[in-house]
Design an enzyme around this catalytic site. Structure first.
Site, PDB file in Angstrom:
ATOM      1  N   ASP A 103       0.871  -1.180   0.000  1.00 35.43           N
ATOM      2  CA  ASP A 103       0.000   0.000   0.000  1.00 35.43           C
ATOM      3  C   ASP A 103       0.911   1.236   0.000  1.00 35.43           C
ATOM      4  OD1 ASP A 103      -3.277  -0.136   1.284  1.00 35.43           O
ATOM      5  OD2 ASP A 103      -2.352   1.673   0.437  1.00 35.43           O
ATOM      6  N   ASP A 210      -2.953   4.853  -2.427  1.00 30.64           N
ATOM      7  CA  ASP A 210      -4.012   5.422  -1.608  1.00 30.64           C
ATOM      8  C   ASP A 210      -4.408   6.806  -2.114  1.00 30.64           C
ATOM      9  OD1 ASP A 210      -4.546   6.850   1.484  1.00 30.64           O
ATOM     10  OD2 ASP A 210      -5.497   4.945   0.959  1.00 30.64           O
ATOM     11  N   GLU A 268      -6.310   4.114  -6.002  1.00 32.56           N
ATOM     12  CA  GLU A 268      -7.605   4.350  -5.354  1.00 32.56           C
ATOM     13  C   GLU A 268      -8.010   5.780  -5.695  1.00 32.56           C
ATOM     14  OE1 GLU A 268      -9.688   4.344  -0.924  1.00 32.56           O
ATOM     15  OE2 GLU A 268      -7.785   5.375  -1.303  1.00 32.56           O
ATOM     16  N   HIS A 342     -11.319  -2.713   3.231  1.00 36.33           N
ATOM     17  CA  HIS A 342     -11.235  -2.342   4.652  1.00 36.33           C
ATOM     18  C   HIS A 342     -11.982  -1.057   4.963  1.00 36.33           C
ATOM     19  CE1 HIS A 342      -8.408   0.015   2.488  1.00 36.33           C
ATOM     20  NE2 HIS A 342      -8.238   0.802   3.530  1.00 36.33           N
ATOM     21  N   ASP A 343     -12.508  -0.375   3.912  1.00 35.68           N
ATOM     22  CA  ASP A 343     -13.275   0.881   4.103  1.00 35.68           C
ATOM     23  C   ASP A 343     -14.761   0.691   3.860  1.00 35.68           C
ATOM     24  OD1 ASP A 343     -10.745   2.942   2.455  1.00 35.68           O
ATOM     25  OD2 ASP A 343     -10.983   2.374   4.558  1.00 35.68           O
TER      26      ASP A 343
END
Ligand code: TEU
Length: 569
Positions: A103, A210, A268, A342-343
């Site tokens: 990440d 991210d 993302e 995870h969000d």
């Protein structure tokens, strides 16, 4: 791992498994997952058949946002282990033919990162590594309305924090402890490229980036439109997809050698559109392989409202959105495919039916529909077991900064507590972050100690040990789906065509590549459904490759039944 092991476009026929290290496997009994814990479960992942592990952040971090606030990009947080543990994990994956994607969180750092600590000094050469601005004209620093712009942080409150010592504000689109880096500064970009090359040299096979479409801000930092009843304007509208985004991505591509090393890159991008994704993922432009759009995970909320303003999601709306992205990137670029991460809340609870009669079938059918679309599928840990939301009932149960801040903000604005808690229970990120359910022991086999977030009580029915032992489980259905992608080129590359777009229950489409034609026929409702023979061409003589209900065929579909057919020539 050499580029030999990363042939061109290898990621087009790969399946990625996302691990949230805090919640996957605890090896040292502190109640928090860690890297040796992940390594101890690699054979389980090998059995599932996935090709890539995406690791959510494991870097040194004060954990204000569970690791998405990094204080040292080139070290592992002791909570998760050591660099040597990570090397062992990467080696363990490569030995099993699996790759590792890290990440990359470079829109912001932690406020405890040495870069920011130095930047706090107005005279420091690092001052311009972040976004420092004086108070709004005519306002005293720290006063209401003195923030340089009226932007809201994604975690509630202003996106600016006042620094008494320097009398200026710094920008943080997320928490106060996540100051935004100033990518306009070439020194910042060079430092990030160098850090990425360091990880490539350590053997990582790619990067999930991210909120990467927030790195180029609108230079004049314009105020946004404040929704009625709110204090601040949603920042993303003012900062996303800025004028230098493509330039920065192409420079990164060049300086790090993203395609030279055959790395998987996925950006993302909240607020991204098909048009933006076509540009970013067009191989001729040398930017990224894929993007994570948020469109399909923002359909069950009031249009223009926040994720907390819940709305129903009729199936045709969801089908149409994925169809738009399939057609939009059919001739250029490439899609990522995901239901959750995870969000986001758990897929089967949000898009399926997690009630006991339907949980297993709907989890399988959601897998079938997603994995047979064109693009690279992402499986979030536990999705292959049909893990569900936890439905917390009290704010004290939450650990996520987004949820805790939203609760206090909404209640302070007069919203009824039960309304806020209802929205949190179905949309809160902690639903995705409860421990991985390995078995039915007290802490689900995740840890010997009390976990940082309690295991979902339904671990007694839903756990990996039971699933692996049951050939008819969601686990083995996902294993067969992944196998299908590895065996049938049409699954990876076949042209997509949606059928029956307006049907409220049926999701059906074809995938065609050269001589091979596949048909997916799925009932995405908790009621029986029937299709007309005329509606689904080629069904006669078609062979079932994978079905959720053994021994069934024909035009009648049980609730949440799905079948993948290979159509007769
Ligand atoms: O998420 C970005 C993002 O848009 C989400 O935070 C979103 O606002 C919300 O949570 C989902 O509706 C990324 C990471 O995935 C997230 O975990 C981090 O909290 C965030 O960036 C900041 O790094």
């Amino acid at each position: 791992m050499t580029s030999l092991d990363r042939p061109a476009d290898w990621w087009k026929s790969a399946v990625v498994y996302q691990i949230y290290p805090r919640s996957f496997m605890d090896s040292n009994g502190d109640g928090v997952g860690d890297i040796p814990g992940i390594t101890s479960r690699l054979d389980y992942l090998r059995r599932l058949g996935i090709d890539v592990l995406w690791l959510s952040p494991v870097y040194a971090s004060p954990m204000d946002d569970n690791g998405y606030d990094i204080s040292d990009y080139q070290d592992v947080d002791p909570l998760f282990g050591t660099l040597a543990d990570l090397d062992a994990l990467i080696a363990g994956c490569h030995e099993r033919g699996m790759k590792v994607v890290m990440d990359l969180v470079v829109n912001h750092t932690s406020d405890e990162h040495p870069w920011f600590v130095e930047s706090r000094d107005p005279g420091s050469p690092k001052r311009n590594w972040y976004w420092w601005r004086p108070p709004r004209e005519g306002h005293a620093g720290g006063a209401d309305g003195a923030e340089p712009t009226n932007w809201e942080s994604a975690f509630s409150g202003s996106a600016w924090a006042y620094d008494e010592r320097s009398g200026e504000y710094y920008l943080h689109l997320f928490s106060r402890k996540q100051p935004d880096l100033n990518w306009e500064n070439p020194e910042v970009r060079a430092a990030i490229h160098e850090m990425m090359r360091w990880w490539v040299a350590r053997g990582v096979d790619g990067f999930r980036m991210d909120v990467i479409n927030l790195i180029s801000k609108q230079p004049d930092l314009p105020d946004g439109r404040v929704p009625e009843g709110r204090t601040y304007a949603p920042a993303f509208d003012s900062v996303a997809n800025g004028p230098r985004l493509h330039e920065f991505l192409q420079e990164m591509h060049r300086e790090v050698g993203l395609s030279e090393h055959g790395l998987l890159t996925v950006g993302e991008m909240p607020g991204s559109t098909v048009e933006l994704a076509r540009d970013v993922t067009d191989p001729a432009r040398n930017e990224l392989n894929m993007v994570f759009t948020f469109e399909h995970v923002a359909l069950d909320q009031d249009p223009g409202g926040s994720k907390w303003e819940l709305a129903d999601l009729p199936l045709p709306v969801l089908k149409a959105n994925l169809d738009t992205w399939q057609r939009g990137l059919a001739d250029v670029g490439w899609n990522s495919l995901y239901w959750d991460n995870h969000d986001q809340p758990r897929a089967v609870s949000r898009f399926g039916d997690d009630s006991p009669p339907h949980r297993v079938h709907s989890a399988k059918t959601l897998g079938t529909v997603l994995h047979l679309h064109k693009g690279t599928p992402y499986v979030y840990q536990g999705e292959e077991l049909g893990m569900t939301n936890t439905y917390f009932t009290d704010i004290a149960q939450y650990r996520d900064i987004e949820a805790i801040n939203h609760h206090s903000d909404a209640v302070s604005l007069g919203l009824a507590v039960e309304v806020v808690l209802e929205a949190l229970s179905v949309k809160g990120r902690d639903n995705a972050r409860t421990p991985m359910q390995w078995d039915d022991s007290p802490h689900a086999g995740f840890s010997d100690a009390e976990p940082w977030l309690p295991a979902n009580p339904n671990k007694s029915e839903i756990n990996a040990a039971a699933a692996v032992a049951d050939p008819d489980s969601v686990f083995h259905h996902y294993r067969r789906l992944i196998e299908l992608r590895h065996l049938h080129p049409a699954v990876a590359e076949g042209r997509f065509r949606l059928l029956l777009p307006d049907d409220l229950q049926i999701w059906t489409f074809t995938r065609t590549l050269d001589e091979e034609a596949l048909l997916v026929l799925a009932n995405c409702s908790s009621e029986p459904a029937t299709v007309d023979p005329g509606d689904v061409p080629g069904l006669n003589g078609a062979t079932i490759l994978l079905g959720t209900h053994e021994g069934r065929d024909g035009l009648d579909l049980a609730p949440w039944e799905s079948r993948v057919y290979v159509l007769a020539d």
